[in-house]
Design a protein around this motif. Structure first.
Motif, short mmCIF file in Angstrom:
data_model
loop_
_atom_site.label_atom_id
_atom_site.label_comp_id
_atom_site.label_asym_id
_atom_site.label_seq_id
_atom_site.Cartn_x
_atom_site.Cartn_y
_atom_site.Cartn_z
N CYS A 259 -1.17 -1.21 -4.26
CA CYS A 259 -2.55 -0.28 -4.02
C CYS A 259 -2.26 1.15 -3.75
CB CYS A 259 -3.22 -0.95 -2.75
SG CYS A 259 -4.69 0.06 -1.90
N ILE A 260 -2.79 1.96 -4.44
CA ILE A 260 -2.51 3.44 -4.03
C ILE A 260 -3.68 3.94 -3.30
CG2 ILE A 260 -2.10 5.62 -5.08
CD1 ILE A 260 -0.51 4.24 -7.38
N ASN A 261 -3.65 4.11 -2.22
CA ASN A 261 -4.78 4.44 -1.25
C ASN A 261 -4.55 6.13 -1.10
OD1 ASN A 261 -7.02 4.01 0.40
ND2 ASN A 261 -5.66 4.51 2.19
N LYS A 262 -5.75 6.34 -0.43
CA LYS A 262 -5.92 7.79 -0.42
C LYS A 262 -6.18 8.52 -1.93
CE LYS A 262 -3.71 8.25 4.07
NZ LYS A 262 -3.06 8.91 5.02
N GLY A 263 -6.83 7.83 -2.60
CA GLY A 263 -7.15 8.22 -4.11
C GLY A 263 -7.94 9.38 -4.08
N TRP B 210 3.83 -13.27 -13.10
CA TRP B 210 2.75 -12.41 -12.95
C TRP B 210 3.13 -10.94 -12.81
CZ3 TRP B 210 -2.31 -12.16 -11.75
CH2 TRP B 210 -2.87 -11.10 -11.00
N LYS B 211 2.48 -10.05 -13.44
CA LYS B 211 2.89 -8.65 -13.40
C LYS B 211 1.85 -7.93 -12.18
CE LYS B 211 3.00 -5.39 -17.16
NZ LYS B 211 1.71 -5.03 -17.44
N PRO B 212 2.61 -7.40 -11.27
CA PRO B 212 1.87 -6.73 -10.16
C PRO B 212 0.53 -5.97 -10.64
CG PRO B 212 4.22 -6.48 -10.00
CD PRO B 212 4.19 -7.16 -11.23
N GLU B 213 -0.46 -5.97 -10.26
CA GLU B 213 -1.49 -5.26 -10.70
C GLU B 213 -1.61 -4.00 -9.87
OE1 GLU B 213 -5.23 -6.54 -11.21
OE2 GLU B 213 -4.86 -8.43 -11.70
N ILE B 214 -2.14 -2.71 -10.17
CA ILE B 214 -2.10 -1.44 -9.58
C ILE B 214 -3.48 -1.11 -9.47
CG2 ILE B 214 -1.47 1.05 -9.93
CD1 ILE B 214 0.92 -0.35 -11.60
N VAL B 215 -3.99 -0.92 -8.29
CA VAL B 215 -5.25 -0.53 -8.00
C VAL B 215 -5.20 0.86 -7.14
CG1 VAL B 215 -7.55 -1.11 -6.83
CG2 VAL B 215 -6.02 -2.79 -7.63
N VAL B 216 -6.20 1.78 -7.26
CA VAL B 216 -6.27 3.01 -6.55
C VAL B 216 -7.50 2.83 -5.73
CG1 VAL B 216 -6.54 5.82 -6.85
CG2 VAL B 216 -5.31 4.41 -8.48
N VAL C 180 0.92 -1.18 -0.02
CA VAL C 180 0.11 0.01 0.07
C VAL C 180 0.95 1.08 0.11
CG1 VAL C 180 -1.97 1.19 1.04
CG2 VAL C 180 -1.93 -1.33 1.33
N LEU C 181 0.57 2.19 -0.77
CA LEU C 181 1.28 3.50 -1.21
C LEU C 181 0.42 4.45 -1.17
CD1 LEU C 181 3.59 2.27 -3.79
CD2 LEU C 181 4.08 2.62 -1.29
N VAL C 182 0.76 5.85 -1.10
CA VAL C 182 -0.22 6.92 -1.20
C VAL C 182 0.55 7.96 -2.09
CG1 VAL C 182 -1.26 6.73 1.19
CG2 VAL C 182 0.98 7.99 0.92
N PRO C 183 -0.44 8.67 -2.87
CA PRO C 183 -0.08 9.63 -3.76
C PRO C 183 1.10 10.36 -2.95
CG PRO C 183 -2.25 9.77 -3.83
CD PRO C 183 -1.83 8.94 -2.47
N HIS C 184 2.10 11.04 -3.71
CA HIS C 184 3.24 12.03 -3.24
C HIS C 184 3.97 11.47 -2.05
CE1 HIS C 184 1.45 14.82 -5.74
NE2 HIS C 184 0.35 14.95 -5.11
N LEU C 185 4.27 10.05 -2.05
CA LEU C 185 4.94 9.44 -1.39
C LEU C 185 6.53 9.86 -1.59
CD1 LEU C 185 4.46 7.99 1.28
CD2 LEU C 185 4.74 5.84 0.28
#
Ligand SMILES: Nc1nc2c(ncn2[C@@H]2O[C@H](COP(=O)(O)OP(=O)(O)O)[C@@H](O)[C@H]2O)c(=O)[nH]1
Ligand SMILES: [Mg+2]
Lengths: 138, 326
Positions: free
Chosen positions: B194-198, B223-229, B170-175
């Motif tokens: 997972c990019i949280n705080k979308g 497997w290619k990592p998926e990216i979800v906001v 889990v990451l957030v924008p502007h990390l």
């Protein structure tokens, strides 16, 4: 598995039953217990007695600390103690902090609350007492 | 393994879903209490059906908030869920404040949920061992899904690979810089990003950045990592997050990855257990063993160097003594 070198830390649940929204005092106590080497499970605000007891069982704590300012202690604390007994966890000691009149404090101790700390109590005293009453000491 | 030896009482308690017994066993596992071993042995054949999902990332990115939403969604679909929240212990006092429970809500008295907070208690290997056993106990207890939240710092997030079959980072924008320094290690870990705080500005840009980064990685056929906001604030993206996790789990089943992963995790676990035994056996024993007295003497006299002595000791210790009763 090898034997643990140090004694395992005391696990304590800190919860705040009732509806008032201030947990500064509870947080200060939580940090003091942490600094004394305990594992503090912080359950946060507005916990019902049922939630507190479930958390205490799942976390297998050695001690429960309840903090309250709203004046609902005479309703909530005995309920926690009763539920603990009902769930066969009556051997987990409970202490309390908050604004509790002397007369109520005496009644709560008769119910089985092990220690009660008023607003002026030093953190040192709380830590020492907590270590003394925890069911598994480290 | 002897067939059908009677189950230890604690193992039977787990199978009849005694919550207090489960909690006490996790405590024993955390304390590395050797008395728990027969129970772990007896329960092992009854594990393997739970999906163990790791949720890792820096402090404050919203891991617990996401776990709370996943928990609600999984319960709504009838799945039982165990949650383990791991937080670091203070290196100074050994104590810790474990606060993941604050974010977790559930229906009063719901027996389909079990939440446990754990402290890392020092070394990263130890977290992994105790957390793995705790997750496995929840598995034996009958939980369909076990969500393991760890703070992604250095070693601990790598250790999640030794526990979970799918790891979500889990990451957030502007990390910003933090992502840069994390990136190297991140790709070994993440099955899903997972990019949280979308709901905050910059999420789309962060997703685009990450997508580029992922596409650069050379993992053809794998497997290619998926990216979800997501936003744990308004709940958006959380169903998609679970779908991405499920796609990875399905991929593991399709490609034989599950068995390979289980084998890799087994080898790590067995290594740790053997090292533990050897270490426990050896510690303090050398000085008191008569057969090494002469060797120690020669090292002390500078006639033999310690490295050579260690080679001699390892050769003579291949045959293990029976374990001391502990
Ligand atoms: N704006 C916004 N805040 C969030 C979101 N998810 C979590 N937060 C907030 O971020 C803080 C840390 O959340 P928490 O779940 O405890 O993070 P953790 O340390 O990763 O477990 C809390 O104040 C949350 O309310 C989100 O999607 N959007
Ligand atoms: Mg958290």
């Amino acid at each position: 598995m090898t034997r643990a070198v140090k004694p395992p830390p005391i696990r304590v649940l800190i919860a705040k039953p009732g509806l008032d929204g201030h947990d500064r005092g509870a947080k200060v106590v939580a940090r003091a217990l942490r600094d004394a080497g305990m594992e503090v499970i912080y359950a946060g605000l507005r916990q019902t007695p049922e939630e507190i007891v479930e958390a205490a069982i799942e976390e297998d704590v050695d001690l429960i600390g309840l903090s309250i300012l709203s004046g609902a202690h005479m309703a909530l604390f005995p309920k926690v103690l009763k539920l603990l007994k009902l769930r066969k966890a009556g051997n987990i000691p409970v202490f309390a902090g908050g604004i509790i009149p002397d007369e109520d404090a005496r009644a709560l101790k008769r119910h089985g609350i092990k220690a009660i700390f008023g607003p002026g109590t030093s953190l040192e005293e709380i830590v020492t007492t907590a270590k003394g009453i925890a069911r598994r000491s480290s | 393994m002897r067939p059908r030896s009677p189950l230890p009482p604690a193992a039977r308690a787990i199978l009849r879903r005694d919550r207090g017994a489960l909690a006490r066993l996790i405590t024993q596992v955390e304390r590395r209490d050797p008395a728990v071993v027969p129970t772990l042995k007896a329960l092992y054949p009854r594990t393997g059906s739970a999906r163990i999902i790791g949720i890792t990332g820096p402090l404050g990115v919203g891991k617990s908030s996401l776990v709370n939403l996943l928990l609600a969604q999984l319960r709504a679909s009838g799945k039982t869920v165990g949650v383990i929240g791991v937080d670091p212990s203070s290196p100074f006092s050994g104590g810790s404040v474990l606060g993941d429970r604050i974010r977790l809500e559930r229906k009063a008295g719901d027996p389909g949920v079990f939440i446990r907070s754990m402290a890392s208690r020092g070394h990263a290997g130890g977290v992994a061992a105790a957390t793995l056993q705790a997750a496995r106990l929840l598995d034996a207890f009958g939980m369909d899904v076990v969500l393991v939240e760890t703070v992604g710092s250095g070693q601990v997030d790598v250790a999640i690979r030794d526990i979970a079959s799918t790891s979500v980072v889990v990451l957030v924008p502007h990390l910003g810089d933090e992502v840069q320094t994390l990136k190297a290690g991140l790709f070994e870990i993440a099955d899903v990003f997972c990019i949280n705080k979308g709901d905050l500005p910059g999420a789309d840009l962060a997703a685009k950045d990450l997508r580029e980064y992922v596409s650069l990685a050379n993992n053809a056929g794998r497997w290619k990592p998926e990216i979800v906001v997501t936003s744990a604030r308004d709940g958006s993206g959380v169903p998609e997050l679970w779908q991405a996790i499920e796609r990875h789990e399905a991929y593991l089943d399709r490609d034989g990855g599950r068995l390979a992963g289980d084998r890799r995790r087994a080898s790590r676990e067995i290594e740790e257990l053997v090292l533990d035994r050897v270490a426990g056996d050896l510690r303090g024993a050398l000085e008191n063993e008569p057969k090494h007295a002469a060797l120690l003497e020669r090292v002390a006299r500078r006639e033999v160097d310690p490295h050579t002595a260690s080679e001699i000791v390892s050769r003579t210790r291949v045959r293990r003594r029976p374990p001391r009763s502990r």
